[in-house]
Scaffold this active site. Structure first.
Site, PDB file in Angstrom:
ATOM      1  N   ILE B 136       1.960  -4.404  -0.208  1.00 31.94           N
ATOM      2  CA  ILE B 136       1.779  -2.792  -1.024  1.00 31.94           C
ATOM      3  C   ILE B 136       1.165  -1.471   0.314  1.00 31.94           C
ATOM      4  CG2 ILE B 136       0.224  -1.748  -2.335  1.00 31.94           C
ATOM      5  CD1 ILE B 136      -0.615  -4.393  -3.503  1.00 31.94           C
ATOM      6  N   LYS B 205     -12.538  -3.802   2.998  1.00 33.23           N
ATOM      7  CA  LYS B 205     -11.519  -2.730   2.413  1.00 33.23           C
ATOM      8  C   LYS B 205     -11.846  -1.965   2.114  1.00 33.23           C
ATOM      9  CE  LYS B 205      -8.621  -7.551   2.277  1.00 33.23           C
ATOM     10  NZ  LYS B 205      -8.186  -7.843   1.293  1.00 33.23           N
TER      11      LYS B 205
END
Lengths: 441, 441
Positions: B136, B205
């Site tokens: 993504i 992340k």
């Protein structure tokens, strides 16, 4: 510090939003960019309306021509909308060595192919992220984020008005005309809603997405386009019983021999999508674009497709991308249509008859013995097989609705079958044809 | 035609995917970029394994040091993973004037703050889109697409293994241990799953997303982190009855005075999200990142968070962005952490005690008169009000589960109340605390 000076054409809803960001977020923009972006001038025919913004220090004019030729402006933002005079203003700005940013999908869909080379010849940039998907940075995702992929399909819920109407019809079991009226009263639909509800706005946006995905020219006139005005509450219910939701989708797919694309399929129509798919959850005035690629698989980009603030967010993202490379680094920007200019091809559009689809058919038939047998015999004759067939209860003396889901066939073959079916004495003229997509995320 | 020469460190799953794209999509990449990207060399300790790829013409070596210093390489792709020797190789590549691209979230979360200035000082770029959200293009969306916004929140389903386990627990009513075992057998979870299931991977992340959103330094060590290993099938069912689904989310929010952010909230934990929200629909190993901004409102980016081909797609997107500006235009790239280096601040992390949340509490209590009264009295004493309270049926001699949803309170206040509640004779030690978010899209 280097500064980029912006002139704004149009202080309507989106123009006001853009002015608001450039003024209110000035410090944030500088911190991200390492340069200042300054709103220098704005043009609008109406300079009297109170916009809730302190525009002191901004030169206001009712003559847009001033801005597109002014010496103290580096970048012109066109938010007038429509084909003309928007085209002339943007072209003049580019000719005068100014970058251009627009939210105008009609302009790009119709005149993009003349504006892109003009910008390139003048060494300036043109940005149009806000033209598709409103605030969603979906063009950037397709152009840059998915750049390593051969694009297998693009699906978009691209018109907030239609999605609002379809969502409300589903939630309330209401009919199209009633919901449209309510949407108009709420300001979600125009007094003349044709552009939105007949799919033209979606087709503008789809033609841009398709050309970007496949390296072709923008061919808005060749998009197969149907709107939502013939859908009834009963159709939404029938689709739901079969496990589907109805969304107005723009769809683009490549055709060709192996990895070489030689034709592009482009169509806009109400579409049955599986009720548990990601795209089926996109409700109200939200938009979403699904990009599927041979490596990335399915991706989807979701957000507000319209409105002052979201659309202005996309406009200013473009301004910042261009400001970052201005004045000397325009060559380092990703090409506006994702392929370098000399590699963009004039690909044919797949002819409508060759589109392959699964279909939802709604026929109104007289409740007589043998009608279904005759209909299915014609379909079988055209080698169209059925996935489902539901005959609805009869309402008093009215004809009865028969809903069918077919397996895949071509549009040409289906239309040939339908023309024979409506020739049956017991079948009424008015057949509703919807299409179904199963490969959505 | 200008050419960018790539050296690859690691020919495991993702490395093979990257090599595959660079070889198979060579023509597509050139058409989009206007330059060639050529895979010149690749290093792996194992050069024997058949990878289903024609690597003739690619220099293969088992010594990564060769690649990071080689004269004929412009850009090094690090796909070894982990802290070392990845850090040393990337640093050496940068010192030798080579661009670097990595999918290594641990590396960026822990050593990004030393690698970014090193890259800048050498006039080269560093890309790490694949480190967050797999395929993504979510970092690009946050960094560039939403650049005009003050970011109000970031929510991410960032670990495919956890999302796969939670989806399966929900769909099958199965318990954590059983689903984990199945996931391990299918290769969706590691033999030692700690990194994934305890939220560490998500925290890596999230720390990158948070720093990028708020212009702060990356502070992985300061992320409040809880995993999914204590959730039972009964909790998923209780949440569902209340209208929620449980997802492992990474969450970042800004705190401060008006628009000036001075503290960043970062937390990773199983989270109750409304069952009809967009993020609740993200199932199996899919990932999604929601970015909400003061202008764009809610946006969400959805796709595959892992896997050879999707992750390679993001790696090659970075390679293409860098190739476009190489060798002379690196200054025209968006800054890697979304703010120009000198504007990135050392913002404090909000202390855990100050986090404000709505809570889901699951207590095991002995089924005696007055227990609920005592528990709710303690909550009231701490001014914690309840939105819902469900007492479950008793199973034989076991204690009974009591599930509560609270209104908003601080973590510090909640923990003080909980420590008094577990002091009650009739309440067992083991209280499950989950958190709820209502502002997801």
């Amino acid at each position: 510090m280097n500064e980029v000076r912006v002139g704004l054409l149009g202080l309507g809803t989106i123009g006001t939003g853009v002015a608001r960001i450039l003024i209110e977020q000035q410090e944030l923009i500088s911190r991200r960019l390492g340069k200042n972006v300054r709103l220098v001038a704005a043009a609008d025919r109406d300079l009297k309306t109170e916009r809730g913004l302190d525009l002191s220090g901004v030169r206001l004019t009712d003559d847009a021509s001033d801005i597109v030729t002014a010496d103290d402006i580096d970048l012109v933002v066109e938010l007038i909308g429509g084909y003309e005079p928007a085209r002339t203003f943007v072209a003049t700005a580019l000719e005068n060595g100014k970058h251009a940013v627009t939210a105008n999908k009609a302009l790009i869909a119709k005149h993009g192919e003349e504006l892109f080379p003009l910008a390139a010849s003048k060494g300036v940039a043109i940005g149009f992220e806000a033209a598709v998907g409103g605030g969603i940075p979906c063009l950037k995702a397709l152009r840059e984020g998915c750049a390593a992929n051969a694009v297998e399909s693009v699906y978009g819920i691209l018109n907030g008005t239609c999605n609002f109407i379809l969502t409300k019809m589903e939630n309330e079991g209401a009919d199209y005309a009633d919901v449209l009226k309510e949407a108009q009263e709420l300001g979600y639909a125009e007094a003349d809603p044709t552009f939105d509800v007949e799919g033209i706005d979606t087709a503008h946006k789809l033609s841009i997405l398709a050309a970007m995905a496949y390296g072709s020219k923008i061919k808005f006139d060749e998009v197969f386009t149907e709107g939502i005005s013939k859908i009834t509450a009963a159709d939404i219910e029938s689709a739901s019983e079969l496990g589907y939701r109805i969304k107005l989708l723009g769809i683009a797919k490549p055709h060709g021999d192996g990895s070489v694309v030689d034709k592009v399929e482009m169509r806009v129509h109400p579409t049955l999508v599986p009720v548990n798919s990601q795209i089926a959850q996109v409700s109200d005035s939200y938009n979403a674009v699904q990009v599927s690629g041979d490596f990335v698989e399915h991706t989807m980009y979701f957000g507000r497709g319209a409105g002052e603030r979201p659309t202005a967010s996309a406009v200013v993202a473009d301004i910042m991308d261009i400001a970052r490379v201005s004045p000397d680094g325009v060559e380092y920007l990703a090409p506006p249509m994702a392929y370098v200019a000399e590699e963009r091809r004039d690909l044919q559009t797949l002819s409508v008859a060759d589109i392959e689809c699964e279909y939802y058919l709604r026929l109104m038939v007289k409740d007589k013995p043998g009608v279904i047998a005759s209909v299915t015999a014609i379909l079988a004759d055209h080698r169209i097989s059925l996935e489902a067939l539901n005959q609805k209860e009869r309402h008093a003396s009215h004809a009865v609705a028969v809903v069918m889901l077919t397996h895949e066939t071509t549009e040409g073959n289906l239309q040939a079958a339908i023309s024979r079916i409506v020739g049956l004495e017991a079948v009424e003229e008015d057949v509703l044809i919807l299409r179904k997509e199963s490969t959505v995320a």
